[in-house]
Design a protein around this motif. Structure first.
Motif, PDB file in Angstrom:
ATOM      1  N   PRO A  66       0.675  -1.122   0.181  1.00 53.21           N
ATOM      2  CA  PRO A  66       0.325  -0.199   0.259  1.00 53.21           C
ATOM      3  C   PRO A  66       0.481   1.041   0.664  1.00 53.21           C
ATOM      4  O   PRO A  66       0.353   1.822  -0.459  1.00 53.21           O
ATOM      5  CB  PRO A  66      -0.867  -0.285   1.125  1.00 53.21           C
ATOM      6  CG  PRO A  66      -0.272  -1.312   1.986  1.00 53.21           C
ATOM      7  CD  PRO A  66       0.627  -1.763   1.203  1.00 53.21           C
ATOM      8  N   ASN A  67       2.225   1.150   0.060  1.00 56.10           N
ATOM      9  CA  ASN A  67       2.814   2.583   0.875  1.00 56.10           C
ATOM     10  C   ASN A  67       3.799   1.865  -0.447  1.00 56.10           C
ATOM     11  O   ASN A  67       4.806   3.257  -0.277  1.00 56.10           O
ATOM     12  CB  ASN A  67       3.673   2.643   1.949  1.00 56.10           C
ATOM     13  CG  ASN A  67       2.753   2.949   3.254  1.00 56.10           C
ATOM     14  OD1 ASN A  67       1.718   3.543   2.882  1.00 56.10           O
ATOM     15  ND2 ASN A  67       1.823   2.206   4.026  1.00 56.10           N
ATOM     16  N   GLU A  68       3.954   1.705  -1.530  1.00 60.94           N
ATOM     17  CA  GLU A  68       4.971   1.384  -1.863  1.00 60.94           C
ATOM     18  C   GLU A  68       4.711   2.242  -3.783  1.00 60.94           C
ATOM     19  O   GLU A  68       3.586   2.877  -3.966  1.00 60.94           O
ATOM     20  CB  GLU A  68       5.018  -0.107  -2.394  1.00 60.94           C
ATOM     21  CG  GLU A  68       5.424  -0.909  -1.802  1.00 60.94           C
ATOM     22  CD  GLU A  68       5.807  -2.463  -1.640  1.00 60.94           C
ATOM     23  OE1 GLU A  68       6.355  -3.116  -0.913  1.00 60.94           O
ATOM     24  OE2 GLU A  68       5.781  -2.800  -2.848  1.00 60.94           O
ATOM     25  N   ASP A  69       5.367   2.444  -4.515  1.00 65.75           N
ATOM     26  CA  ASP A  69       5.632   3.141  -5.827  1.00 65.75           C
ATOM     27  C   ASP A  69       4.402   2.978  -6.681  1.00 65.75           C
ATOM     28  O   ASP A  69       5.156   2.917  -8.076  1.00 65.75           O
ATOM     29  CB  ASP A  69       6.698   3.420  -6.318  1.00 65.75           C
ATOM     30  CG  ASP A  69       7.869   2.515  -6.642  1.00 65.75           C
ATOM     31  OD1 ASP A  69       6.862   0.687  -6.658  1.00 65.75           O
ATOM     32  OD2 ASP A  69       9.128   2.454  -6.823  1.00 65.75           O
ATOM     33  N   LEU A  70       3.732   2.165  -6.682  1.00 63.62           N
ATOM     34  CA  LEU A  70       3.209   1.441  -7.756  1.00 63.62           C
ATOM     35  C   LEU A  70       2.503   2.791  -8.590  1.00 63.62           C
ATOM     36  O   LEU A  70       2.400   2.904 -10.052  1.00 63.62           O
ATOM     37  CB  LEU A  70       1.401   0.663  -7.464  1.00 63.62           C
ATOM     38  CG  LEU A  70       0.631   0.301  -8.286  1.00 63.62           C
ATOM     39  CD1 LEU A  70       1.537  -0.795  -9.711  1.00 63.62           C
ATOM     40  CD2 LEU A  70      -0.513   0.656  -7.926  1.00 63.62           C
TER      41      LEU A  70
END
Lengths: 299, 299
Positions: A66-70
Motif C-alpha cells: 500500500p505504501n509502495e511506488d505503484l
C-alpha cells in the motif's frame, strides 16, 4: 512484431505459431516495462534460444504494498516497444489491469520458505503477488522457457520453487545482471535517483566486489562479512541500509553464524537492499568461494 | 490402456499423442481411486468428448486434515484399472506420494471466498490441498477439458475460481451426480457405512428432493428451508448434521435471511454434510426455482 492487449489474442497468436511450426519453442520474458539493457539481455537470450519470443509488459498491482511506488512506477510504452522490436521479440503482451484482474483476485499462489527473508521480510505480500501474476502469465503464454534477471535473485528462487512444486511445464532461465560502467545494477527504478544519489549508489556493487574477496579470508563467517559490507556501504552518506545478508542459494536459509563460509557446501548469495532517498535499490552476488580459494592459494 | 507411475512418463505419452494427432483433444478425470459409477460417468463423458482420456488415481495427503481418514481411505488398484479400461480411458496416472511430493510442499494455491463456508469451514486447509494438487495435475497432464462430479459442488466452485483467476488454459466440465436406486449419492466413502447406516443414509437425497418442492412455496427463505431439511434428516436417528446450507452458486454466498428464494437472481444450491457413525457424507442439489415455479403456476 505483433502487439496484443487481450489474453485471447495472445493465446490465439501463440497457438497459431505452434500450429504452423510443430516442435518449435516459445521463449517468454515477463517485465514491468520501462525496459533497459537488463531486459534487452533477457530478450536477446530468448531470441537466440527460442523460435518465438513473447515479452509481457505489465505493472502488476498485486505485488506492490500500500505504501509502495505503484502509481509513480515509470512507464514509457513507445520506447519499450522500440527496444523489444530491436531485440527481435515476436509478440508483446500489453494488458490493462482490468484485462489481468477483471474481478477481485480470490486465488493466490503462495510460496513459503524462500520468501521469509530479504525482500520477503521488507515487503509483506510482495512475493505472493509475484508468484500469482507469473502463474497467470505462464498459463496465458504457455512458454517452453521463461527468462528472469539475476538482479532479482530472490524472485528467481521463488519462481523456481513454484515451478518445481506445482510442476509447471517450463524451464526457468536465470540471466546475469547487466551493470552500468561504474557497476550499478540496471533497474527501472534508477531513474528516481538524484545525480548525487546516483553517484553514491555505485557503492553497492563495489561492496559486493569487496565481499567476494573478503569471503575467501580464512575463517570468514556470514555475520562478519555482512558487517564489513555494511561498513563499506555506510561510506556513502546518503545510503540507508534495509538489509545485507549472506544466505544459501536458492534455499535462502541462514548459514550457521559460527561456520566458516568455506566449509558451507552449496552456493551462497550476498544480497542487499539499500535506500537512497525514497528509492530502494537491490543487488546481489553469488559468492564464488571455490574459485577465489584457488586463486588465493596459487603461487 | 497405458499405466504411468511417473510424471515424466505421463508427460511423454501425452506429448507423443499430441505430436501424432495435431489438433486432437485431451480429457482428464482426476480421482482418488476406489472408482464407482460416478467416476465411470466422468470417464465416459470424457471419452465421448475427447480424443484421448487420462485418469489420475492419487489419494492426496495434502487435502486431508490431521484427524481425517487418509490412512483408511479405501483403495483397490486392480478393480480401478479394470473399470478405467472398461470406460475407454487411454492412460492411467498412478503416482506415489513421493512422486507427487518429493520434498516438503512450499507452494500452496489458496482460493478465498468460495472456501469459507460448507466443507471449507468444517475442514480447514482442505481446499488449499485440493487446489494445489489439481494445479499440479493440470500442469502434468495439460488437458483441454477436466471433468469433475457435481457431488463435490464446492470443489467445482473452488476449481473454477482457480482456473478463472489463474488463467489455466482448460475447460472445467461439471458432471451430474450418480445415485443408488434409493437416491444415495455414490461415494467411495459409502463402503464405510454399516447396513443400518446405509439404509438411513437415503434420507439425504430424500431431503434434497423435498427441498426442491419446498423451495417453491411462496415466501420461502433460506433459513426456513434449511430448518425444514434438518428436521427431515433428523427423522433418521443415526444422522448427525454437520451443515445444511442454502447458498448462491457458484459464489457460495449466503442469500439474505429474509429474502424470498424466488426473488434471488442466479442459481442457488442446497448443500449438506451429515455424519453416520464416523462416516461423513455430503450431497447437494441446485434448486431449480424457475422450473418449479412454472410447474406450480401451471393450470
Amino acid at each position: 512484431m505483433n502487439i496484443s492487449r487481450s489474453i485471447a489474442d495472445v493465446r490465439e497468436r501463440i497457438a497459431a505459431f505452434r500450429r504452423e511450426h510443430p516442435g518449435a519453442s516459445v521463449g517468454f520474458v515477463p517485465t514491468m516495462g520501462y525496459l533497459h539493457e537488463g531486459h534487452a539481455a533477457l530478450l536477446r537470450r530468448s531470441v537466440a534460444e527460442c523460435d518465438f519470443t513473447v515479452i509481457s509488459i505489465f505493472v502488476n498491482p498485486l505485488q506492490f504494498g500500500p505504501n509502495e511506488d505503484l502509481e509513480r512506477y515509470p512507464r514509457d510504452e513507445d520506447r519499450d516497444l522500440k527496444l523489444a522490436a530491436e531485440c527481435g521479440a515476436n509478440l508483446v503482451f500489453l494488458p490493462t489491469v482490468e484485462e489481468m484482474y477483471p474481478k477481485r483476485q480470490r486465488t493466490i499462489v503462495s510460496v513459503s520458505g524462500v520468501t521469509e527473508r530479504l525482500c520477503g521480510a521488507s515487503r509483506p505480500g510482495h512475493f505472493d503477488g509475484v508468484a500469482t501474476v507469473v502463474s497467470k502469465l505462464l498459463h496465458i503464454v504457455g512458454p517452453d522457457r521463461a527468462y528472469f534477471g539475476m538482479k532479482d535473485a530472490q524472485q528467481i528462487a521463488v519462481i523456481r520453487t513454484m515451478v518445481e512444486d506445482l510442476n509447471f511445464p517450463v524451464d526457468i532461465v536465470p540471466v546475469e545482471t547487466v551493470r552500468e560502467p561504474d557497476g550499478l545494477a540496471l533497474s527501472s527504478r534508477n531513474v528516481y535517483l538524484s545525480p548525487e544519489e546516483r553517484r553514491q549508489a555505485a557503492v553497492l556493487s563495489q561492496a559486493l566486489e569487496h565481499a567476494q574477496r573478503w569471503s575467501a579470508e580464512p575463517g570468514m563467517t556470514a555475520p562478519v562479512l555482512e558487517e564489513r559490507v555494511k561498513s563499506h556501504i555506510r561510506t556513502a552518506p546518503l545510503a540507508v541500509i534495509d538489509y545485507v545478508e549472506v544466505l544459501t542459494y536458492p534455499e535462502l536459509e541462514q548459514p550457521g553464524a559460527d561456520t566458516p563460509l568455506a566449509e558451507i557446501s552449496g552456493e551462497l548469495i550476498l544480497a542487499l537492499a539499500v535506500k537512497f532517498g525514497s528509492t530502494r535499490l537491490i543487488d546481489n552476488r553469488l559468492l564464488n568461494l571455490q574459485e577465489v580459494t584457488q586463486a588465493c592459494s596459487a603461487p
